[in-house]
Design a protein around this motif. Structure first.
Motif, PDB file in Angstrom:
ATOM      1  N   TRP A  73       0.852  -1.266  -0.017  1.00 36.11           N
ATOM      2  CA  TRP A  73      -0.103  -0.001  -0.087  1.00 36.11           C
ATOM      3  C   TRP A  73       0.781   1.348  -0.067  1.00 36.11           C
ATOM      4  O   TRP A  73       0.423   2.352   0.570  1.00 36.11           O
ATOM      5  N   ARG A  74       2.212   1.313  -0.405  1.00 39.29           N
ATOM      6  CA  ARG A  74       2.833   2.541  -0.502  1.00 39.29           C
ATOM      7  C   ARG A  74       2.816   2.878  -1.905  1.00 39.29           C
ATOM      8  O   ARG A  74       3.499   4.146  -1.902  1.00 39.29           O
ATOM      9  N   ALA A  75       2.263   2.389  -3.082  1.00 37.28           N
ATOM     10  CA  ALA A  75       2.184   3.138  -4.134  1.00 37.28           C
ATOM     11  C   ALA A  75       0.891   2.849  -4.756  1.00 37.28           C
ATOM     12  O   ALA A  75       0.509   1.821  -4.726  1.00 37.28           O
ATOM     13  N   LEU A  76       0.392   3.859  -5.847  1.00 42.16           N
ATOM     14  CA  LEU A  76      -0.773   3.651  -6.671  1.00 42.16           C
ATOM     15  C   LEU A  76      -0.393   3.847  -8.023  1.00 42.16           C
ATOM     16  O   LEU A  76       0.564   4.875  -8.085  1.00 42.16           O
ATOM     17  N   TYR A  77      -1.105   3.172  -8.950  1.00 35.78           N
ATOM     18  CA  TYR A  77      -0.402   3.394 -10.384  1.00 35.78           C
ATOM     19  C   TYR A  77      -1.782   3.432 -11.225  1.00 35.78           C
ATOM     20  O   TYR A  77      -2.756   2.984 -10.789  1.00 35.78           O
ATOM     21  N   LEU A  78      -1.610   3.935 -12.421  1.00 33.52           N
ATOM     22  CA  LEU A  78      -2.447   4.055 -13.468  1.00 33.52           C
ATOM     23  C   LEU A  78      -1.634   3.781 -14.650  1.00 33.52           C
ATOM     24  O   LEU A  78      -0.908   4.818 -15.106  1.00 33.52           O
ATOM     25  N   GLN A  79      -1.947   2.640 -15.065  1.00 36.86           N
ATOM     26  CA  GLN A  79      -1.284   2.167 -16.518  1.00 36.86           C
ATOM     27  C   GLN A  79      -2.347   2.956 -17.607  1.00 36.86           C
ATOM     28  O   GLN A  79      -3.397   2.458 -17.813  1.00 36.86           O
ATOM     29  N   MET A  80      -1.900   3.647 -18.593  1.00 39.17           N
ATOM     30  CA  MET A  80      -2.689   4.150 -19.534  1.00 39.17           C
ATOM     31  C   MET A  80      -2.140   3.835 -20.730  1.00 39.17           C
ATOM     32  O   MET A  80      -0.981   4.122 -21.234  1.00 39.17           O
ATOM     33  N   ASN A  81      -2.849   3.046 -21.635  1.00 37.68           N
ATOM     34  CA  ASN A  81      -2.660   2.556 -22.944  1.00 37.68           C
ATOM     35  C   ASN A  81      -3.577   3.220 -23.960  1.00 37.68           C
ATOM     36  O   ASN A  81      -4.625   3.656 -23.557  1.00 37.68           O
ATOM     37  N   ASN A  82      -2.957   2.928 -25.316  1.00 38.30           N
ATOM     38  CA  ASN A  82      -3.820   3.700 -26.332  1.00 38.30           C
ATOM     39  C   ASN A  82      -4.453   5.114 -26.028  1.00 38.30           C
ATOM     40  O   ASN A  82      -5.423   5.351 -26.342  1.00 38.30           O
ATOM     41  N   LEU A  83      -3.352   5.807 -25.459  1.00 39.12           N
ATOM     42  CA  LEU A  83      -3.653   7.487 -25.124  1.00 39.12           C
ATOM     43  C   LEU A  83      -4.179   8.046 -26.385  1.00 39.12           C
ATOM     44  O   LEU A  83      -3.567   7.725 -27.730  1.00 39.12           O
ATOM     45  N   LYS A  84      -5.249   9.033 -26.113  1.00 35.16           N
ATOM     46  CA  LYS A  84      -5.717   9.941 -27.026  1.00 35.16           C
ATOM     47  C   LYS A  84      -5.493  11.392 -26.619  1.00 35.16           C
ATOM     48  O   LYS A  84      -5.366  11.555 -25.457  1.00 35.16           O
ATOM     49  N   PRO A  85      -5.554  12.162 -27.619  1.00 39.55           N
ATOM     50  CA  PRO A  85      -5.481  13.771 -27.369  1.00 39.55           C
ATOM     51  C   PRO A  85      -6.444  14.114 -26.291  1.00 39.55           C
ATOM     52  O   PRO A  85      -5.918  15.049 -25.398  1.00 39.55           O
ATOM     53  N   GLU A  86      -7.629  13.663 -26.097  1.00 41.69           N
ATOM     54  CA  GLU A  86      -8.551  13.960 -25.110  1.00 41.69           C
ATOM     55  C   GLU A  86      -8.176  13.670 -24.110  1.00 41.69           C
ATOM     56  O   GLU A  86      -8.810  14.004 -22.921  1.00 41.69           O
ATOM     57  N   ASP A  87      -7.135  12.772 -23.653  1.00 42.92           N
ATOM     58  CA  ASP A  87      -6.397  12.373 -22.423  1.00 42.92           C
ATOM     59  C   ASP A  87      -5.550  13.215 -21.738  1.00 42.92           C
ATOM     60  O   ASP A  87      -5.381  13.268 -20.662  1.00 42.92           O
ATOM     61  N   THR A  88      -5.413  14.344 -22.632  1.00 43.33           N
ATOM     62  CA  THR A  88      -4.313  15.459 -22.037  1.00 43.33           C
ATOM     63  C   THR A  88      -5.117  16.259 -21.072  1.00 43.33           C
ATOM     64  O   THR A  88      -6.227  16.580 -20.820  1.00 43.33           O
ATOM     65  N   ALA A  89      -4.473  16.141 -19.874  1.00 43.30           N
ATOM     66  CA  ALA A  89      -4.967  16.924 -18.669  1.00 43.30           C
ATOM     67  C   ALA A  89      -3.648  16.819 -17.384  1.00 43.30           C
ATOM     68  O   ALA A  89      -2.736  16.120 -17.493  1.00 43.30           O
ATOM     69  N   VAL A  90      -4.201  17.529 -16.364  1.00 43.71           N
ATOM     70  CA  VAL A  90      -3.302  17.326 -15.363  1.00 43.71           C
ATOM     71  C   VAL A  90      -3.965  15.991 -14.273  1.00 43.71           C
ATOM     72  O   VAL A  90      -5.168  16.187 -14.243  1.00 43.71           O
TER      73      VAL A  90
END
Length: 121
Positions: A73-90
């Protein structure tokens, strides 16, 4: 008290992948990833219940993104594949002491500082 620090953002071409990390101190009940594009409200992406690993995703993330945590429980991850321009964000990680999974920003008590993800077309 929970302290969160995100990392792993960057610039990637459409169709590419990124893995976001969030260093966690404390013992949250649930955690989530949110994102905020310029001029838009912060929106929920995914969440996980730390105790049993149950996950939930917004429709736009299903099949492309995967939320996970390490066994300590020391880390959280988000694996993001097939990224799209609309995924652009903070992208922000968030934590709550509650075991109730939430898609609302009000459901979380602690937030990281955010990491920029930019997807070029």
């Amino acid at each position: 008290q929970v302290h969160l620090v995100e990392s792993g953002g960057g610039l990637v071409e459409a169709g590419g992948s990124l893995r976001l990390s969030c260093a966690v101190s404390g013992r949250p009940g649930t955690m989530g990833w949110f994102r905020q594009a310029p001029g838009k409200e912060r929106e929920w992406v995914a969440c996980i219940r730390m105790r049993d690993g149950t996950t939930n995703y917004t429709d736009s993330a299903k099949g492309r993104f995967a939320i996970s945590r390490d066994t300590a429980w020391r880390a959280l991850y988000l694996q993001m594949n097939n990224l799209k321009p609309e995924d652009t964000a903070v992208y922000y990680c968030a934590a709550s002491a509650s075991l109730r999974m939430s898609a609302a920003t009000s459901g979380y008590d602690y937030w990281g500082q955010g990491t920029q993800v930019t997807v070029s077309s």
